[in-house]
Scaffold this motif. Structure first.
Motif: not given
Length: 491
Positions: A109-110, A126, A130, A134-137, A162, A164-166
């Motif tokens: 996910s990231s 990064q 992207e 892929i989400n980057v935090y 940040d 991290i949205k899961t």
């Protein structure tokens, strides 16, 4: 090498313990995967019988419920830190791992970049991520970490990271190597989840150090040698000893961070479900050793290899003298010297006799073949050809590649490609040999021996080129060398 580890027993026991830990928490579990998730070659070297992809196989059984976060330290990107077993940088390895996990139908996910400080090299990395969807935090350094618990567990600590949205109940946090911030990523997420009213748990799946082996067992010493650049230290878990009166082994970073973890859990549940860092883990590796002597022998050899690795890093200004001293101390604790690596004295003595670089390679049956420097070939090419001739039961005097075939290649390198070294590299020799294989049965037979080199031990009396190192790695040969540049060997 004798088998010392029951891999199937390990898969069964380990998966059962992970499932049990998942059931202890409600909404979400953050599972830190220590070491290598996909290709844990260190574990396979010190625990002969351990499959490098064991952890991945277990995770695939839980793929419908799991997602993966990959953690990487911004400072490792900035200084191009290398995975020495693969010869690639950590950021390159993250891209490689993403593709591997996707090919296995695992959801990545990231990526979280830890110790982020707007380093110049980060943006390009990064952007690549992207573009891959892929989400980057970003997570940041925290002043006073890990001792200032009040600040860490606050909006000025983890709160600045940040979130991290899961989306899945099992979140696996892994990394290309140690020191990437996996645990800190998990703890930061626990803080953020708590603020959002989500009950989340944490567990640690770390192979080393093995908690139920003695502190100075060679397997655990080999782990210290592998992380000498991080200055990790194995130690008795004082919290576990205090809580249960039982001696177990952990390492300094987990012991240091335990009060932080305990404080976070107290904020979530009102109590900490773990009495010690050892309690956090689910590692069953120590219960699956079936031949302790085989694992001790393998681990001592790994310590010697790590010593040479540190020497070479120091010679290239990539390591401090303290790192070398630390591995030297570990060798003394394991009661080994470089002479205990069978190929070392043979290669070095041959170099002294000939006054030129030399190599020695130990075959699966224990026989050692050597390679000298000649006008046509360097020692790495010579030992490679001699090894596959021996494995194919061919006469030592046989020329797999005749001088007349090599000389035109040398002219091409010097006259047209601008190379200063006329001798062939290992990859060029293998290409030449494969060309000969179309018309020569001996060359064809020799090529068929290459898979047998996997796990063989090689030592050279001086530093090899990057090309030769990569070729041996691809063949699965475990290489060490003296930290001496080739042009210094004849002095």
């Amino acid at each position: 090498m004798n088998i010392g580890f029951d891999n199937q027993k390990y898969l069964t026991m380990q998966s059962e313990h992970i499932k049990k830990r998942i059931s202890q928490f409600g909404d979400k579990l953050y599972l830190e995967f220590g070491g290598k998730l996909y290709d844990d070659y260190h574990a396979s070297r010190v625990l002969p019988g351990f499959a490098p992809d064991s952890k991945l196989q277990m995770l695939m059984q839980l793929s419908d419920h799991a997602e993966i976060i990959i953690s990487i330290n911004a400072e490792d990107i900035e200084r191009n830190k290398i995975r020495h077993d693969l010869g690639i940088t950590y950021d390159q390895d993250v891209l490689r791992l993403i593709q591997i996990y996707r090919d296995k139908q695992l959801f990545v996910s990231s990526v979280v970049i830890t110790r982020y400080n707007s380093q110049p090299s980060i943006q390009a990395f990064q952007t690549k991520l992207e573009h891959m969807g892929i989400n980057v935090y970003h997570h940041f350094s925290i002043e006073g970490y890990p001792n200032n618990v009040a600040k860490i567990v606050s909006d000025e600590g983890y709160g600045k990271n940040d979130y991290i949205k899961t989306t899945r109940p099992l979140v696996v946090v892994t990394a290309p190597g140690p020191g990437s911030g996996k645990m800190a990523t998990c703890l930061s997420q626990l803080y953020h989840e708590n603020k959002r009213g989500i009950k989340a748990g944490y567990a640690k799946f770390e192979t080393f150090p093995i908690w139920n082996l003695p502190l100075k067992h060679p397997v655990n010493l080999a782990y210290e040698a592998a992380t000498a650049d991080l200055n990790d230290v194995n130690m008795i878990d004082p919290f576990h000893l205090d809580a249960y009166g039982v001696t177990t082994v952990n390492y300094n970073r987990d012991v240091e961070i335990y009060p932080v973890l305990s404080a976070i859990f107290e904020g979530i549940y009102g109590y900490c479900p773990y009495q010690s860092p050892t309690d956090m883990g689910v590692n069953m590796a120590g219960n699956c050793i079936i031949d302790d002597n085989a694992c001790q022998v393998a681990s001592k050899q790994e310590i010697i290899r790590r010593y040479y690795q540190s020497l070479n890093r120091y010679a290239k200004d990539d390591a401090s003298k303290d790192e070398v001293y630390k591995v030297e101390l570990l060798m003394k604790q394991a009661k080994v010297t470089t002479e205990d690596r069978a190929v070392v004295p043979i290669a070095n003595n041959l170099a002294k006799e000939t006054g030129a670089p030399a190599a020695a390679l130990e075959l699966p049956n224990g026989k050692i073949v050597t390679g000298k420097t000649s006008d046509l070939l360097g020692p790495s090419c010579s030992v490679l050809l001699n090894a596959i001739k021996t494995l194919g039961d061919m006469e030592d005097s046989l020329h797999l590649i005749s001088p007349e075939f090599i000389e035109p290649i040398q002219k091409l390198k010097i006259n047209y490609l601008g190379s200063k070294n006329p001798r062939l590299h290992t990859d060029e020799v293998l290409i030449a040999l494969s060309t000969r294989a179309a018309i020569d049965t001996n060359a064809k037979k020799a090529l068929e021996q290459l898979p047998k080199l996997r796990g063989c031990q090689l030592h050279t009396s001086g530093m090899l080129s990057d090309i030769d190192i990569k070729t041996f790695k691809r063949l699965g040969v475990e290489l060490t060398n003296e930290p001496i540049y080739e042009n210094k060997l004849a002095e």
